[in-house]
Motif scaffolding. Structure first.
Motif, PDB file in Angstrom:
ATOM      1  N   PRO A 198      10.200  24.078  66.393  1.00  0.00           N
ATOM      2  CA  PRO A 198      10.321  23.714  64.978  1.00  0.00           C
ATOM      3  C   PRO A 198      11.458  24.472  64.290  1.00  0.00           C
ATOM      4  O   PRO A 198      11.641  25.667  64.520  1.00  0.00           O
ATOM      5  CB  PRO A 198       8.969  24.124  64.382  1.00  0.00           C
ATOM      6  CG  PRO A 198       8.030  24.140  65.549  1.00  0.00           C
ATOM      7  CD  PRO A 198       8.869  24.541  66.736  1.00  0.00           C
ATOM      8  N   ASP A 199      12.208  23.752  63.485  1.00  0.00           N
ATOM      9  CA  ASP A 199      13.297  24.317  62.691  1.00  0.00           C
ATOM     10  C   ASP A 199      14.360  25.026  63.524  1.00  0.00           C
ATOM     11  O   ASP A 199      15.014  25.954  63.063  1.00  0.00           O
ATOM     12  CB  ASP A 199      12.746  25.246  61.599  1.00  0.00           C
ATOM     13  CG  ASP A 199      13.710  25.387  60.431  1.00  0.00           C
ATOM     14  OD1 ASP A 199      14.480  24.444  60.181  1.00  0.00           O
ATOM     15  OD2 ASP A 199      13.708  26.450  59.790  1.00  0.00           O
ATOM     16  N   PRO A 201      13.901  11.223  67.196  1.00  0.00           N
ATOM     17  CA  PRO A 201      13.164  11.375  68.445  1.00  0.00           C
ATOM     18  C   PRO A 201      13.371  12.761  69.059  1.00  0.00           C
ATOM     19  O   PRO A 201      14.367  13.427  68.782  1.00  0.00           O
ATOM     20  CB  PRO A 201      13.783  10.294  69.344  1.00  0.00           C
ATOM     21  CG  PRO A 201      14.316   9.280  68.400  1.00  0.00           C
ATOM     22  CD  PRO A 201      14.793  10.067  67.212  1.00  0.00           C
ATOM     23  N   GLU A 202      12.435  13.163  69.855  1.00  0.00           N
ATOM     24  CA  GLU A 202      12.492  14.414  70.613  1.00  0.00           C
ATOM     25  C   GLU A 202      12.186  15.656  69.788  1.00  0.00           C
ATOM     26  O   GLU A 202      12.277  16.771  70.280  1.00  0.00           O
ATOM     27  CB  GLU A 202      13.854  14.606  71.306  1.00  0.00           C
ATOM     28  CG  GLU A 202      14.317  13.436  72.124  1.00  0.00           C
ATOM     29  CD  GLU A 202      13.587  13.255  73.442  1.00  0.00           C
ATOM     30  OE1 GLU A 202      12.860  14.168  73.886  1.00  0.00           O
ATOM     31  OE2 GLU A 202      13.740  12.178  74.029  1.00  0.00           O
TER      32      GLU A 202
END
Length: 132
Positions: free
Chosen positions: A70-71, A115-116
């Motif tokens: 994340p981030d 996506p991903e």
């Protein structure tokens, strides 16, 4: 001595065709070339119409699955209007994942999930001083 310019940024993905479809259909990027690297990676190079820099999407299954934290990273693209782009996204059943956040001068930004697990930041210039 210094580098001259940014040429491309690589994003490794699990599902190359799903990701290419998103970048083409949702974001409107152009596929500039596609080939297999000497070590066996499938590579697709894409670009925004008004940019020179490329995005290299890479599928290399033998290196294991991609797990984006994340981030960790995002790509930022300029749009003429965040409101109009939200309506465009809706045609694909997509909503902003964050924002839009608008400033007094009309500039602003919003995020959409690609996506991903990668994020895309969309930025709108302000009307007065033409800044973000």
């Amino acid at each position: 001595m210094r580098v001259r310019k940014l040429l491309h940024t690589r994003y490794r993905v699990n599902d190359l065709e799903k990701t290419v479809k998103f970048y083409k259909e949702v974001l409107g990027l152009e596929e500039t070339r596609r080939h297999k690297s000497p070590r066996g990676s499938e590579l697709v190079f894409m670009k925004a119409v008004g940019s020179e820099e490329l995005i290299e999407l890479c599928s290399f299954p033998s290196s294991g699955p991609v797990q984006v934290q994340p981030d960790l990273t995002h790509l930022a693209f300029e749009v003429e209007s965040l409101d109009a782009f939200a309506k465009h996204l809706a045609k694909f059943g997509i909503k902003y994942s964050d924002g839009p956040v608008l400033k007094e001068n009309g500039s602003g930004f919003a995020f959409v999930d690609a996506p991903e697990g990668y994020e895309i930041e969309l930025m709108q210039r302000g009307k007065e001083n033409n800044s973000y």
